[in-house]
Motif scaffolding. Structure first.
Motif, short mmCIF file in Angstrom:
data_model
loop_
_atom_site.label_atom_id
_atom_site.label_comp_id
_atom_site.label_asym_id
_atom_site.label_seq_id
_atom_site.Cartn_x
_atom_site.Cartn_y
_atom_site.Cartn_z
N GLN A 1 -29.32 -2.70 47.46
CA GLN A 1 -30.43 -1.80 47.13
C GLN A 1 -30.44 -0.71 48.20
OE1 GLN A 1 -34.44 -3.12 48.02
NE2 GLN A 1 -35.26 -2.07 46.24
N ASP A 2 -30.63 0.54 47.78
CA ASP A 2 -30.64 1.66 48.74
C ASP A 2 -31.45 1.31 49.99
OD1 ASP A 2 -29.22 3.08 46.89
OD2 ASP A 2 -30.82 4.50 46.40
N VAL A 3 -30.89 1.64 51.14
CA VAL A 3 -31.59 1.42 52.41
C VAL A 3 -32.23 2.73 52.82
CG1 VAL A 3 -31.32 0.78 54.84
CG2 VAL A 3 -29.94 -0.37 53.09
N ASP A 4 -33.55 2.69 52.92
CA ASP A 4 -34.32 3.88 53.29
C ASP A 4 -35.51 3.40 54.13
OD1 ASP A 4 -35.86 6.17 53.54
OD2 ASP A 4 -35.54 6.80 51.46
N ASN A 5 -35.45 3.64 55.42
CA ASN A 5 -36.51 3.17 56.30
C ASN A 5 -37.85 3.86 56.03
OD1 ASN A 5 -34.43 1.75 57.42
ND2 ASN A 5 -34.70 2.50 59.49
N ILE A 6 -37.81 5.08 55.57
CA ILE A 6 -39.05 5.83 55.33
C ILE A 6 -39.89 5.16 54.25
CG2 ILE A 6 -40.05 8.08 54.73
CD1 ILE A 6 -38.43 8.01 57.40
N VAL A 7 -39.24 4.74 53.16
CA VAL A 7 -39.98 4.08 52.08
C VAL A 7 -39.89 2.55 52.20
CG1 VAL A 7 -39.84 6.00 50.47
CG2 VAL A 7 -38.05 4.27 50.48
N GLU A 8 -39.32 2.08 53.28
CA GLU A 8 -39.22 0.65 53.59
C GLU A 8 -38.59 -0.17 52.48
OE1 GLU A 8 -43.05 -0.74 54.88
OE2 GLU A 8 -42.97 0.45 56.71
N LYS A 9 -37.35 0.19 52.13
CA LYS A 9 -36.64 -0.60 51.14
C LYS A 9 -35.19 -0.74 51.57
CE LYS A 9 -35.18 2.91 47.84
NZ LYS A 9 -35.04 3.21 46.43
N GLY A 10 -34.54 -1.70 50.97
CA GLY A 10 -33.14 -1.96 51.24
C GLY A 10 -32.86 -3.44 51.22
N ALA B 1 -29.41 -6.52 51.02
CA ALA B 1 -28.00 -6.89 51.02
C ALA B 1 -27.94 -8.41 50.90
CB ALA B 1 -27.29 -6.43 52.28
N VAL B 2 -26.83 -8.91 50.39
CA VAL B 2 -26.63 -10.35 50.30
C VAL B 2 -25.59 -10.74 51.34
CG1 VAL B 2 -25.87 -12.26 48.83
CG2 VAL B 2 -27.23 -10.40 47.85
N VAL B 3 -25.97 -11.71 52.17
CA VAL B 3 -25.08 -12.20 53.22
C VAL B 3 -24.97 -13.72 53.08
CG1 VAL B 3 -24.66 -12.32 55.70
CG2 VAL B 3 -25.87 -10.36 54.75
N ASN B 4 -23.77 -14.20 52.92
CA ASN B 4 -23.53 -15.64 52.78
C ASN B 4 -24.42 -16.25 51.69
OD1 ASN B 4 -21.72 -15.39 54.90
ND2 ASN B 4 -23.20 -16.05 56.43
N GLY B 5 -24.58 -15.54 50.59
CA GLY B 5 -25.34 -16.05 49.46
C GLY B 5 -26.85 -15.91 49.59
N GLN B 6 -27.32 -15.31 50.68
CA GLN B 6 -28.76 -15.13 50.85
C GLN B 6 -29.10 -13.64 50.86
OE1 GLN B 6 -29.61 -17.30 54.50
NE2 GLN B 6 -30.60 -18.87 53.26
N GLU B 7 -30.16 -13.30 50.13
CA GLU B 7 -30.59 -11.90 50.10
C GLU B 7 -31.44 -11.62 51.34
OE1 GLU B 7 -31.79 -9.15 46.55
OE2 GLU B 7 -33.56 -10.31 47.19
N TRP B 8 -31.14 -10.50 51.97
CA TRP B 8 -31.85 -10.08 53.18
C TRP B 8 -32.48 -8.72 52.96
CZ3 TRP B 8 -31.89 -12.17 58.27
CH2 TRP B 8 -31.16 -13.36 58.43
N THR B 9 -33.62 -8.51 53.60
CA THR B 9 -34.19 -7.17 53.68
C THR B 9 -33.36 -6.44 54.73
OG1 THR B 9 -36.38 -8.01 53.19
CG2 THR B 9 -36.27 -5.87 54.27
N VAL B 10 -33.06 -5.17 54.44
CA VAL B 10 -32.19 -4.40 55.33
C VAL B 10 -32.89 -3.12 55.75
CG1 VAL B 10 -29.96 -3.21 55.50
CG2 VAL B 10 -30.13 -5.33 54.21
N ARG B 11 -32.71 -2.76 57.02
CA ARG B 11 -33.19 -1.48 57.53
C ARG B 11 -32.06 -0.84 58.32
NH1 ARG B 11 -36.18 -2.45 54.21
NH2 ARG B 11 -38.42 -2.74 54.28
N SER B 12 -32.04 0.47 58.30
CA SER B 12 -31.02 1.23 59.01
C SER B 12 -31.38 1.27 60.50
CB SER B 12 -30.93 2.65 58.45
OG SER B 12 -30.03 3.41 59.21
N ALA B 13 -30.37 1.24 61.36
CA ALA B 13 -30.60 1.36 62.79
C ALA B 13 -31.14 2.74 63.14
CB ALA B 13 -29.30 1.08 63.56
N ASP B 14 -30.84 3.72 62.31
CA ASP B 14 -31.30 5.10 62.50
C ASP B 14 -32.21 5.46 61.32
OD1 ASP B 14 -31.67 7.83 62.77
OD2 ASP B 14 -29.54 8.29 63.00
N ASP B 15 -33.48 5.75 61.62
CA ASP B 15 -34.44 6.05 60.55
C ASP B 15 -34.04 7.22 59.67
OD1 ASP B 15 -36.13 3.96 61.18
OD2 ASP B 15 -37.43 5.16 62.47
N THR B 16 -33.21 8.10 60.17
CA THR B 16 -32.83 9.28 59.39
C THR B 16 -31.65 9.03 58.46
OG1 THR B 16 -31.35 10.10 61.11
CG2 THR B 16 -33.66 10.81 61.23
N VAL B 17 -31.00 7.89 58.59
CA VAL B 17 -29.81 7.59 57.78
C VAL B 17 -30.20 6.72 56.59
CG1 VAL B 17 -27.57 6.44 57.76
CG2 VAL B 17 -28.28 7.75 59.77
#
Length: 149
Positions: free
Chosen positions: A93-102, A104-120
């Motif tokens: 799911q698109d990672v966008d820190n401004i709208v707080e979404k994102g 990824a699935v890691v080892n079969g588990q879905e994780w909430t993801v945030r970018s290390a840089d808020d502008t990316v």
């Protein structure tokens, strides 16, 4: 009961707590109690004993605890989740820190993801490298290497 015996009892209790918890916290207060015992044995008053106890205890806690943790706890094994730091994942799911979404699935588990840089922003389907874990969120950077997934 004289001051020396009170400090000795306090020191023993603090050592027992340290043995049970292994947190490298109460041991510094046990050392402060030991110094207070020495002050009491030389006839120092209760105010001097308490002052020495507090100064030595907090001094040891502030100045030596970080060093002790670094060298005593250096064989700590990483947990499964710490072990995924550095792994490259595909964003689901698109990672966008401004709208707080994102996501990824890691080892079969879905994780909430945030970018290390808020502008990316990182688009769905892109690759990202996990650089940190903050609570239950993966912190990622956009990965520009070869598609290795």
């Amino acid at each position: 009961m004289n001051d020396t015996m009170v400090w000795l009892a306090a020191m023993i209790i603090l050592i027992i707590i340290e043995i049970v918890t292994v947190g490298l916290t109460t041991i510094w207060f046990a050392i402060g109690a030991l110094v207070a015992i020495i002050v009491a044995m030389f006839g120092g008053g209760l105010i001097l004993q308490l002052t020495v106890f507090l100064l030595v205890s907090f001094g040891m806690l502030v100045f030596t605890r970080p060093w002790a943790i670094k060298y005593i706890n250096n064989t700590r094994t990483r947990t499964n989740y710490e072990g995924i730091i550095g792994k490259v994942v595909r964003i689901t799911q698109d990672v966008d820190n401004i709208v707080e979404k994102g996501c990824a699935v890691v080892n079969g588990q879905e994780w909430t993801v945030r970018s290390a840089d808020d502008t990316v922003r990182i688009a769905t389907g892109s690759l990202a490298k996990i650089v940190d874990i903050k609570g239950v969120k993966l912190i990622v950077e956009k990965y520009e290497g070869e598609d290795t997934l």
